[in-house]
Write a protein that holds these residues in place. Sequence first.
Motif, PDB file in Angstrom:
ATOM      1  N   VAL B 360       0.905  -1.006   0.015  1.00 27.85           N
ATOM      2  CA  VAL B 360       0.031  -0.056  -0.026  1.00 27.85           C
ATOM      3  C   VAL B 360       0.780   1.354   0.082  1.00 27.85           C
ATOM      4  N   ARG B 361       1.992   1.463   0.756  1.00 28.44           N
ATOM      5  CA  ARG B 361       2.845   2.263   0.773  1.00 28.44           C
ATOM      6  C   ARG B 361       3.354   2.697  -0.821  1.00 28.44           C
ATOM      7  N   TYR B 362       3.624   1.622  -1.295  1.00 28.78           N
ATOM      8  CA  TYR B 362       4.214   2.010  -2.793  1.00 28.78           C
ATOM      9  C   TYR B 362       3.128   2.157  -3.677  1.00 28.78           C
ATOM     10  N   ALA B 363       1.826   1.832  -3.385  1.00 26.69           N
ATOM     11  CA  ALA B 363       0.847   2.316  -4.065  1.00 26.69           C
ATOM     12  C   ALA B 363       0.587   3.938  -3.981  1.00 26.69           C
ATOM     13  N   LEU B 364       0.728   4.271  -2.958  1.00 24.65           N
ATOM     14  CA  LEU B 364       0.688   5.925  -2.548  1.00 24.65           C
ATOM     15  C   LEU B 364       1.581   6.361  -3.103  1.00 24.65           C
ATOM     16  N   LEU B 365       2.769   5.781  -3.226  1.00 22.60           N
ATOM     17  CA  LEU B 365       3.978   6.739  -3.705  1.00 22.60           C
ATOM     18  C   LEU B 365       4.419   6.761  -5.269  1.00 22.60           C
ATOM     19  N   ARG B 366       3.595   5.914  -6.151  1.00 16.52           N
ATOM     20  CA  ARG B 366       3.804   5.908  -7.494  1.00 16.52           C
ATOM     21  C   ARG B 366       3.170   6.802  -8.239  1.00 16.52           C
ATOM     22  N   PRO B 367       3.495   7.778  -9.132  1.00 20.17           N
ATOM     23  CA  PRO B 367       2.982   8.613  -9.622  1.00 20.17           C
ATOM     24  C   PRO B 367       2.237   8.198 -10.778  1.00 20.17           C
ATOM     25  N   ASN B 368       0.983   8.841 -11.029  1.00 23.44           N
ATOM     26  CA  ASN B 368      -0.166   8.324 -12.014  1.00 23.44           C
ATOM     27  C   ASN B 368       0.433   8.352 -13.342  1.00 23.44           C
ATOM     28  N   ALA B 369       1.596   9.005 -13.591  1.00 20.18           N
ATOM     29  CA  ALA B 369       2.068   9.254 -15.245  1.00 20.18           C
ATOM     30  C   ALA B 369       2.849   7.848 -15.226  1.00 20.18           C
ATOM     31  N   VAL B 370       3.059   6.957 -14.356  1.00 19.03           N
ATOM     32  CA  VAL B 370       3.424   5.698 -14.760  1.00 19.03           C
ATOM     33  C   VAL B 370       2.478   4.547 -14.984  1.00 19.03           C
ATOM     34  N   PRO B 371       2.577   4.082 -16.170  1.00 20.53           N
ATOM     35  CA  PRO B 371       1.674   2.818 -16.541  1.00 20.53           C
ATOM     36  C   PRO B 371       1.647   1.766 -15.674  1.00 20.53           C
ATOM     37  N   VAL B 372       0.863   0.873 -15.427  1.00 22.17           N
ATOM     38  CA  VAL B 372       0.784  -0.400 -14.720  1.00 22.17           C
ATOM     39  C   VAL B 372       1.820  -1.324 -15.575  1.00 22.17           C
ATOM     40  N   TYR B 373       1.455  -1.266 -17.090  1.00 24.51           N
ATOM     41  CA  TYR B 373       2.280  -2.205 -17.737  1.00 24.51           C
ATOM     42  C   TYR B 373       3.110  -1.549 -18.568  1.00 24.51           C
ATOM     43  N   ASP B 374       4.224  -2.103 -19.107  1.00 31.44           N
ATOM     44  CA  ASP B 374       5.206  -1.472 -19.933  1.00 31.44           C
ATOM     45  C   ASP B 374       4.698  -1.634 -21.378  1.00 31.44           C
ATOM     46  N   PRO B 375       4.364  -0.687 -22.128  1.00 28.16           N
ATOM     47  CA  PRO B 375       3.879  -0.703 -23.278  1.00 28.16           C
ATOM     48  C   PRO B 375       4.606  -1.591 -24.269  1.00 28.16           C
ATOM     49  N   ALA B 376       5.987  -1.525 -24.155  1.00 27.52           N
ATOM     50  CA  ALA B 376       6.830  -2.470 -24.967  1.00 27.52           C
ATOM     51  C   ALA B 376       6.793  -3.896 -24.714  1.00 27.52           C
ATOM     52  N   SER B 377       6.937  -4.230 -23.512  1.00 22.51           N
ATOM     53  CA  SER B 377       7.293  -5.520 -23.015  1.00 22.51           C
ATOM     54  C   SER B 377       5.745  -6.275 -22.460  1.00 22.51           C
ATOM     55  N   GLY B 378       4.879  -5.292 -22.001  1.00 18.47           N
ATOM     56  CA  GLY B 378       3.777  -5.976 -21.473  1.00 18.47           C
ATOM     57  C   GLY B 378       3.839  -6.289 -19.924  1.00 18.47           C
ATOM     58  N   PHE B 379       5.255  -6.236 -19.419  1.00 18.09           N
ATOM     59  CA  PHE B 379       5.222  -6.534 -18.014  1.00 18.09           C
ATOM     60  C   PHE B 379       4.983  -5.345 -17.181  1.00 18.09           C
TER      61      PHE B 379
END
Lengths: 479, 1001
Positions: B360-379
């Motif tokens: 939860v701490r990291y869910a709070l820290l991660r900015p919205n600008a970062v996607p959940v999945y990498d568009p290139a690798s899908g990871f």
Amino acid sequence: QDELDKLPQGKLTEGNVFTQASDFQLAIDAVYLPLTNRFRGNWEWENGASIPREWVIGDVMSDDAVKGGGGLGDQEDMRRMETFNIFPENNNVLGIWRFNYKGINAANTFLQQDGSNVAGLSADLYNRMRGEAYFLRAFYYSRLVVNFGGVPLIAPEQGKTDNTVRASVQEVYGQIESDLAQAMQLLPMNYTEDANYHRATSGAAHALLAKTYLYRQRWQDCLNEIAEVQKSGYMLLPEFEDNFNGEGEKGKEIIFASRHEAGLVPSQGAILNAVFAPQGKGWGFLIPTQDLVDEFETNDPRLKATVFMSGDKWVDGSDYNPAWSPLTGYNVKKFMSNVTPIDDGGVDYIYIRYADVLLWKAESHAQLNQLPEARAALEQVRARSRNQASDPSVLPEVTTNNQQELLDAIRHERRVELAFEGHRYFDLVRWGIADEVLAKAPDADPLKGYKDYGNGWQPSNALLPIPRREVDLLGLPQN
Amino acid sequence: QTFTVGGVVRDDTGSGLAGVTVQLKGATTATATNADGSYSLTVPSGSGTLVLTYIGFQTQEVAINERATINVTLVTDQQALDEVVVVGYGTQQKSQVTGAISSIKGASLAQTQAVDLSTALQGQAAGVNVTSPTGAPGTEAVIRIRGIGTLNNSNPLFIIDGVPVTGGLNTISPNDIESIEVLKDAAASSIYGARAANGVVLVTTKSGKAGKNEIALEASYGVASPIGLPDMVSTAEFIELQNEAFENDGATTRNNDNASTLPNTDWLDATFRTAAIQRYNLSFSGGNDVTRYYISGNMVNQEGTIQNSEFKRYGLRSNVSSSVKKWLTVGENLNLTYDYTKALGASGDGGRPGSLPGVVRYALLRPNAVPVYDPASGFYTDLPPASLYQNPIFYGDAKNPLAIADYRNRALDRYRAVGNIYAEVGFLNDFRLRTYAGLDFSLQEQQQYNGQIPGDRTTLSDKDKSLDKFRHRYYTLNWTNTLNYNHNFNEAHDVGFTLGTEYVTFKVDYLSAARNGYDNRTDVNPDLQYLDFGLGQQFSSGVQEEWALMSYFGRVSYAFKEKYLLTANLRADASSRFSENNRTGYFPSVSVGWNLARENFMQNVTWVPDLKLRASWGELGNQEIGLYPFATLYSTSNGVLQPISLGNPDVKWETTEQTNVGLDASLFQGRINLSVDYFDKQSRDILIQLPASYTNGDATPPYVNGAKLSNKGWDFSLNYRQSTGGFTWDVTGNLTTVKNRVVSLYQSKEQILSSGSGSVILREGLPLSAFYGYKTNGLFQTAEDVQGYVNATGEQLQPNAEPGDIRFVDVNNDGKIDDADRTIIGDPNPELLYSLNGTLSFKNFDLNLFFNGVYGNEIYNEVDNIINSFDARGFNVKREFYEERWNGEGTSNSMPRATYQDPNNNRRSSDRYVESGSYLRLKNVVLGYTLPGTLMQSVGISRARVYASAQNLFTITDYGGMDPELYTNENLANYGDLGRGIDMGTYPQSRIFTFGLQLGF
């Protein structure tokens, strides 16, 4: 009642410890442990654990390197060290305190034991170990006094146990001197067995004492001790880089280093290998500055042994790519080796080597205005690299008769000879030029600040703050 | 010719009584009343007599006298109402109890829908503070009785059917509980001596009733979703804040990314999910005059609101007793469970060795600008993908919470058996000799695989991939013998005594193994995540620990005409945890009671059927101070010998002296029941660890008996019951106050503990672990404000500050602002705990509302130090900061400006992060409907009820963090109670909607 006698199991206690020679052996090895950059099983950066921070203060805080790492936020406390925005809660400050006191306490644990009647422990061996303990205690106190000034003096076998009082700087040096005097008596000049090559010697004790005199500007005392060091027959290795790639570990140039061995279980390798490797391979901390690279004279062969740069090979033989280090295009090369896993480096980390001692000698003579002797010591260091370059025009002999010019030449030599060996920042402070070199106006641009070295050094930075944790717990007065 | 008689049977409050047996005297003709109390019976003639019997009421006979309708009011049987209360090593009539004991009925625990016993206890009894540290499945609640009386382990002693158990209350199904007695004062608990200082909780599991063979089935299904998630800024707002920070710092750099082309990930939304909870219970119970049995099976399957967190439990219970001879009863209680927890880092940042990073701490820290999945690798993305941004450094290096949840979780399996066997012999009428042997056995396994996280910034070589396996086996054995005597002399003198011996021994064995050298197949295939599959180095370790306790105890009680009561206890405990000189401790208590209602002068005051005054004094011990505090221990691991913990051979018992004055009253035919207690707990010789200063090396410092704590307070419990016009009310309110003080510390030395930017202090005269930091006084609005903030000699106090920075207070007035200005800025100890539990029944419907609240405590919102501020590390920001930050003179006086440089160190530990932790929560609401009996009986079902419940429906709080209900975070887990109230981001509680069915056959 017997049912209630539950004693600790699987652990040694007062009742059964220090009853055999191997316990003494393991206990003296414990005194060396805080010197090593071994991985310690956890990454408690917050509590100052994980690894010693010699390079943070000696190099990151100097003009030789910037922090690097994974971005602005990676090790924010290290960025605060680098920009001299240092609060007592900084974990690097705590780490420096913690590792040195860990060593002091391990030495004290040993020195409180009586090994005179232990089966299998000869008097010679026991005395040598006591010598090691005295040397190492002095070593750790010398680190503390330089970083913090007066610190609590703990030496229980001498009745010194109060951790709530900061001794004066003189008292700390007094302890260092008396411990080293013991060590000089008890330690051998050298070791022949492979298992022992890294252990403290009488020469190391003289060298350490010489260094404390150097830092106290007692030039003649320093020279006297260096004369004692030289009786041990130290000499420069023909190849400069052999000091940093593992080849010269048992050679004549190393006076005192912490031992790392790759591939052992449990690991006895150096984590620094991973800390300094470029991002992706490792974590890319301690990024050399252009300013340092520019300091090297043309074709000085030491540059290639000190940093990875364009055209170089990475440790595994592949081409080094400067893009791996986006800030400056350089990475640190000293102490790096080709190992898997990358945090299990086998190269020893040098604390004192003979070239360093020669430059102390040059500096002391120069300070005493004994310029020929100073030039001779300096020349020994320069000549080694000139010979390596096999080009007599490289690194010309310094011939100046002007004291200040000679001192400046020695300072230059120290910077290039000893880069990334943890000395530069301390040199700048003791030379009184930290303000000039590091006190540039703080750069308002955080990205530039991140690439830049030394923002805003002030005289109050000459000593680190006492870690807040210790101030809070012990009531120690703050610097 | 037959005659039919019918009517309604009511109790003395007027509500219908279901299940009353209505029988024709001298015949087998009988029936039972329905849910509303009505009955109808066909008899041979209208001249017989009806016999009405019902447990808890006096049997009544009514002549029919040719009447077709006979309504009967049954009178409560005072004798039967005088409940039996479980006390230490025995039972007592409630009227004779002189200690402070709260009794909780099992039905009330089951009603809470809690999965585990500790959580179910929340709000059930005055003086008992129950806190769920996180909302992660399988989390056990922390239970504190009457404050925190030690710096060490403050857990109460739990005894289940006479067996002392070590933690793990989540292995016990609340549905198997008959009753719980919480022993709160010294009189009630001193018979448990050295283990009783933190209170004793006696758990009695269900047993069969003679002549009442039953099958009960309960099933429920619930859906959980997280509560209290904060609003974070959008990508555009995030970039706007960064550029504002550059501008504030006078920098020329800008973040020129175009927000509209960047992702806008709601990380909290991405991290949380709705989760299912299923529970099943099946029990068989009954028996006859000789043998009684209760056998049950239960199952729980609880998903967490974050993927890869779950808790499963399978339990079996068998309780059997048999009176094999007139003088001999033997029996057993046995609970076997298996449970499985998949655990994530629930709080903290993973900085403590062995702890997992808080998802939860990291869910709070991660900015919205970062996607959940990498568009290139899908990871899963790790570091912000460089291709998306001009400069990825702006978006920080917070870990991907979903990657942590998927790849850094831990599986725990636990097998547990808790049970006992006993025999009881009665002789010479008044003597009972009982012997029993109990066992608490637990085998726990933990496994964690640390493989490659696809797309992670760190590429692990096979050698870096490791599997850790940990096995932990312990048992507690107790053998207890008691002799009871009770006799009434001349109808006036009740004399009783209990004598006993007890031997308790505990042994734990740890074994762990690890291996590295796993390949890529292992990363994706759990079937290969075994030690055998590793090709690299192997590590193993193991050690054993044990303790034992040998005890003698006794109790004498005397009552004169049930009016004047006296009880005295003494226990002598010899514990292996102390060196031989300090091994034995003596723990006495005395208590008196006065049943005023039985005095002649009260006989006319009929509205007070019961009134009792109680007073007690006694001493209790705490031995939970580690197993070998007397010994210095050395380790030889890693090729070096060093002390790991320093011993003190003089360590002795911690002692808690407790005085209690109480009153129990029953008013208006038992409609109002009131219990009030005042307590004064003084704990002395508390073991305090000498400061763990690194100046003394890394060995754990020794303990000394050096601290005193004081806890004083009130417990109130008020119950109101009423039945009118078909409505039945039953409302219980509990209220507790505790005032906690550190009376003295070893050599009066204060101690400060820190977690992240939050610090707590132990200082004499203050409540335990008060928050410690700088005091703030608004913000500088203008440059003149900064320049004008000077000390007596005109020097600027905060020369580095800029407008919009925080003004700190020179608390000690020494003309500068530094660490010496830190002061007390908050108190994590609640002043008041309260709960309200009300049930309303009407006809076949029942409605239960359960509120729980805490008042007067504060929380240090450490995670706000990062997300409700501007952090140079590129971490996410709460919308609250965006909306309320200073961005020009007069725009805010509380929320500072955005700055990268932070030359003023705005984010130092200060009262800015101290918030009220008070809350009132509707913990649970249940609406039930019992299907009409006639319908069900036709298909062989004696009782059928359906219900719907909602847990945590709403919370009233000013707290700005996720959940005001929290304990200590994992970074400070070693400090237990001392570090509570620092919020580093917690797995929040869930709102759960449940539907359930209960059937009886």
